[in-house]
Design an enzyme around this catalytic site. Structure first.
Site, PDB file in Angstrom:
ATOM      1  N   LYS A 124     -47.012 -10.038  -2.498  1.00 48.88           N
ATOM      2  CA  LYS A 124     -48.053 -10.665  -3.258  1.00 48.88           C
ATOM      3  C   LYS A 124     -49.370 -10.407  -2.144  1.00 48.88           C
ATOM      4  O   LYS A 124     -50.383 -10.812  -2.767  1.00 48.88           O
ATOM      5  CB  LYS A 124     -47.807 -12.223  -3.036  1.00 48.88           C
ATOM      6  N   LYS A 208     -40.874  -6.143 -12.807  1.00 48.98           N
ATOM      7  CA  LYS A 208     -40.210  -7.429 -13.305  1.00 48.98           C
ATOM      8  C   LYS A 208     -41.087  -8.030 -14.627  1.00 48.98           C
ATOM      9  O   LYS A 208     -42.608  -8.024 -14.332  1.00 48.98           O
ATOM     10  CB  LYS A 208     -40.228  -8.335 -12.371  1.00 48.98           C
ATOM     11  N   LYS A 211     -44.812 -14.184 -15.629  1.00 47.26           N
ATOM     12  CA  LYS A 211     -45.721 -14.935 -16.260  1.00 47.26           C
ATOM     13  C   LYS A 211     -47.218 -14.431 -15.514  1.00 47.26           C
ATOM     14  O   LYS A 211     -48.263 -14.926 -16.275  1.00 47.26           O
ATOM     15  CB  LYS A 211     -45.655 -16.276 -16.067  1.00 47.26           C
TER      16      LYS A 211
HETATM   17  P1  TYM Z   1     -40.280 -18.748 -10.751  1.00 42.87           P
HETATM   18  O1  TYM Z   1     -41.081 -19.895 -11.234  1.00 42.87           O
HETATM   19  O2  TYM Z   1     -40.884 -17.343 -10.734  1.00 42.87           O
HETATM   20  O3  TYM Z   1     -39.096 -18.317 -11.739  1.00 42.87           O
HETATM   21  C1  TYM Z   1     -38.188 -19.253 -12.262  1.00 42.87           C
HETATM   22  C2  TYM Z   1     -36.752 -18.842 -12.369  1.00 42.87           C
HETATM   23  O4  TYM Z   1     -36.720 -17.752 -13.486  1.00 42.87           O
HETATM   24  C3  TYM Z   1     -36.086 -16.399 -12.722  1.00 42.87           C
HETATM   25  N1  TYM Z   1     -36.972 -15.281 -13.368  1.00 42.87           N
HETATM   26  C4  TYM Z   1     -36.354 -14.262 -13.783  1.00 42.87           C
HETATM   27  N2  TYM Z   1     -35.186 -13.776 -14.240  1.00 42.87           N
HETATM   28  C5  TYM Z   1     -34.742 -12.606 -14.793  1.00 42.87           C
HETATM   29  N3  TYM Z   1     -35.756 -11.817 -15.193  1.00 42.87           N
HETATM   30  C6  TYM Z   1     -37.029 -12.048 -14.782  1.00 42.87           C
HETATM   31  N4  TYM Z   1     -38.229 -11.290 -15.164  1.00 42.87           N
HETATM   32  C7  TYM Z   1     -37.554 -13.434 -14.185  1.00 42.87           C
HETATM   33  N5  TYM Z   1     -38.492 -13.948 -13.801  1.00 42.87           N
HETATM   34  C8  TYM Z   1     -38.335 -15.242 -13.218  1.00 42.87           C
HETATM   35  C9  TYM Z   1     -36.408 -16.692 -11.484  1.00 42.87           C
HETATM   36  O5  TYM Z   1     -35.449 -15.931 -10.476  1.00 42.87           O
HETATM   37  C10 TYM Z   1     -36.193 -17.968 -11.076  1.00 42.87           C
HETATM   38  O6  TYM Z   1     -34.922 -18.297 -11.255  1.00 42.87           O
HETATM   39  N6  TYM Z   1     -39.441 -19.886  -5.953  1.00 42.87           N
HETATM   40  C11 TYM Z   1     -39.157 -20.102  -7.483  1.00 42.87           C
HETATM   41  C12 TYM Z   1     -38.962 -21.412  -7.718  1.00 42.87           C
HETATM   42  C13 TYM Z   1     -38.411 -22.374  -6.808  1.00 42.87           C
HETATM   43  C14 TYM Z   1     -36.825 -22.619  -6.684  1.00 42.87           C
HETATM   44  C15 TYM Z   1     -36.594 -23.618  -5.897  1.00 42.87           C
HETATM   45  C16 TYM Z   1     -35.659 -22.091  -7.476  1.00 42.87           C
HETATM   46  C17 TYM Z   1     -38.731 -23.350  -6.010  1.00 42.87           C
HETATM   47  N7  TYM Z   1     -38.026 -23.927  -5.573  1.00 42.87           N
HETATM   48  C18 TYM Z   1     -35.206 -24.056  -5.388  1.00 42.87           C
HETATM   49  C19 TYM Z   1     -34.542 -22.297  -7.095  1.00 42.87           C
HETATM   50  C20 TYM Z   1     -34.341 -23.340  -5.958  1.00 42.87           C
HETATM   51  C21 TYM Z   1     -39.814 -19.156  -8.296  1.00 42.87           C
HETATM   52  O7  TYM Z   1     -40.942 -18.956  -7.804  1.00 42.87           O
HETATM   53  O8  TYM Z   1     -39.325 -18.868  -9.316  1.00 42.87           O
END
Ligand code: TYM
Length: 347
Positions: A124, A208, A211
């Site tokens: 990032k 990847k 969003k």
């Molecule tokens: P975030 O908001 O980026 O994504 C949410 C979840 O979706 C999964 N994901 C994907 N899986 C497969 N292919 C993709 N292209 C893809 N894009 C996103 C992510 O792996 C995630 O599981 N840091 C985390 C949010 C978070 C969290 C937590 C997760 C905050 N606290 C505690 C688990 C436990 C995040 O930014 O996810």
């Protein structure tokens, strides 16, 4: 620094926690890598706690109106995908202050070196002025550890991109336990399972699906209608070869592999089975089949999301109830943490 070593653990009750950022609309990657699996875990009868992590979202600038909308829309997506607020706890992070309180404690447990090794932080800030990134963005993984450990959660379903953050969560739990000579925080298990743990961009099979990608053509949004889904799949980048007759044949074909993985995950089939069904097929045949499947699986979710979004007050009530339930679990765990650390608690 040597890796922290954990002594044998007391047994913790199986409990699942996971979260999604409301920093944009949800994508097919979020659905296949996270949401769909959250529903499966709920339906396996494990205690499940799911969170829209709005405090994580603000580590980069968010327009207030959009953040509010996206938090509600994310919650609507959870429910439309099959999360039942009577069986899972569903809430947004900022309503349960235990998360940020524990995050501060973990900011004091985690080391600068651990944080600066996080590949997501490096990605990032790559090519940009890291000095101008928010302190919150750097400390982000400590808040994520707090999200999980505030509930003594033992399992965390996520996509592949979150693996390193979960390793850090384990290191924080182990260091806290060692520093205070307790066996208090569980060493969590990442659940990274299925054919779609890393859904890739439709424009570039090495990136990847995200969003935050500038190109809307790179992703399928859960708000896209049937025509948009079909058009994006039709235009998805591919190579000129037909589909191979074994999964190994996808090895150096990232775009083809991505579409096959998406098909497998949506259909609930193995990659082997999809390859068996489509061996030798051209993309002219495979893409319309994938588009039909994606529309059949996603359109009912989109329709239900739109219906739920007609009544934002009801979504807010669900999030409020979920926050009360979450607080009832997290508050005593946090109080005990303060006690272990020597904070005077006299109110
Ligand atoms: P975030 O908001 O980026 O994504 C949410 C979840 O979706 C999964 N994901 C994907 N899986 C497969 N292919 C993709 N292209 C893809 N894009 C996103 C992510 O792996 C995630 O599981 N840091 C985390 C949010 C978070 C969290 C937590 C997760 C905050 N606290 C505690 C688990 C436990 C995040 O930014 O996810």
């Amino acid at each position: 620094m040597a890796e922290p070593v954990q002594t044998p653990q007391a047994s913790f009750k199986p409990r699942i926690f996971s979260g999604i950022q409301p920093s944009g609309g949800l994508t097919l990657g979020n659905y296949l890598g996270a949401l769909k699996r959250f529903v499966e875990k709920q339906n396996e009868g494990i205690e499940t706690i799911y969170c829209m992590v709005d405090m994580h979202a603000i580590t980069v600038w968010q327009d207030p109106e959009r953040l509010r909308h996206q938090t509600r829309e994310g919650a609507a997506a959870f429910i439309a995908a099959g999360i039942d607020p009577a069986r899972s706890i569903l809430f947004n992070q900022s309503q349960v202050t235990a998360h940020v309180e524990l995050a501060w404690i973990f900011n004091c447990v985690a080391r600068m070196g651990w944080m600066s090794r996080m590949t997501q932080w490096k990605d990032k800030t790559a090519g940009k002025n890291a000095e101008a990134a928010s302190l919150g963005l750097f400390a982000y993984p400590a808040l994520m550890a707090a999200d999980i450990l505030a509930y003594h959660a033992t399992m965390v379903p996520v996509g592949e991109d979150q693996k390193q953050h979960l390793e850090l969560t384990r290191d924080i739990a182990i260091k806290f336990n060692n520093d205070y000579k307790v066996d208090y925080f569980p060493v969590v298990e990442p659940l990274i399972e299925g054919a779609a743990t890393r859904v890739m961009s439709l424009r570039d099979g090495t990136k990847k699906m995200s969003k935050s990608d500038a190109s809307d053509q790179s992703r399928i949004n859960l708000t896209d209608d049937a025509d948009m889904i079909a058009a994006k799949i039709r235009k998805a980048k591919t190579d000129p070869e037909p589909l191979p007759d074994s999964p190994e044949g996808l090895k150096d074909r990232p775009e083809a592999r991505n579409l096959v993985n998406i098909y497998a995950a949506l259909a609930g089939h193995s990659v082997e089975q999809v390859i068996r069904d489509f061996a030798g097929a051209q993309f002219g045949t495979f893409k319309p089949a994938l588009a039909d499947l994606a529309v059949a699986k996603l359109s009912p979710i989109t329709t239900e999301m739109n219906r739920l979004m007609q009544d934002p007050a009801e979504i807010d009530r669900i999030l409020g109830r979920g926050a009360e339930q979450a607080d009832a679990i997290a508050r005593p765990i946090l109080e005990k943490t303060y006690e272990i650390m020597g904070m005077v608690r006299s109110r």
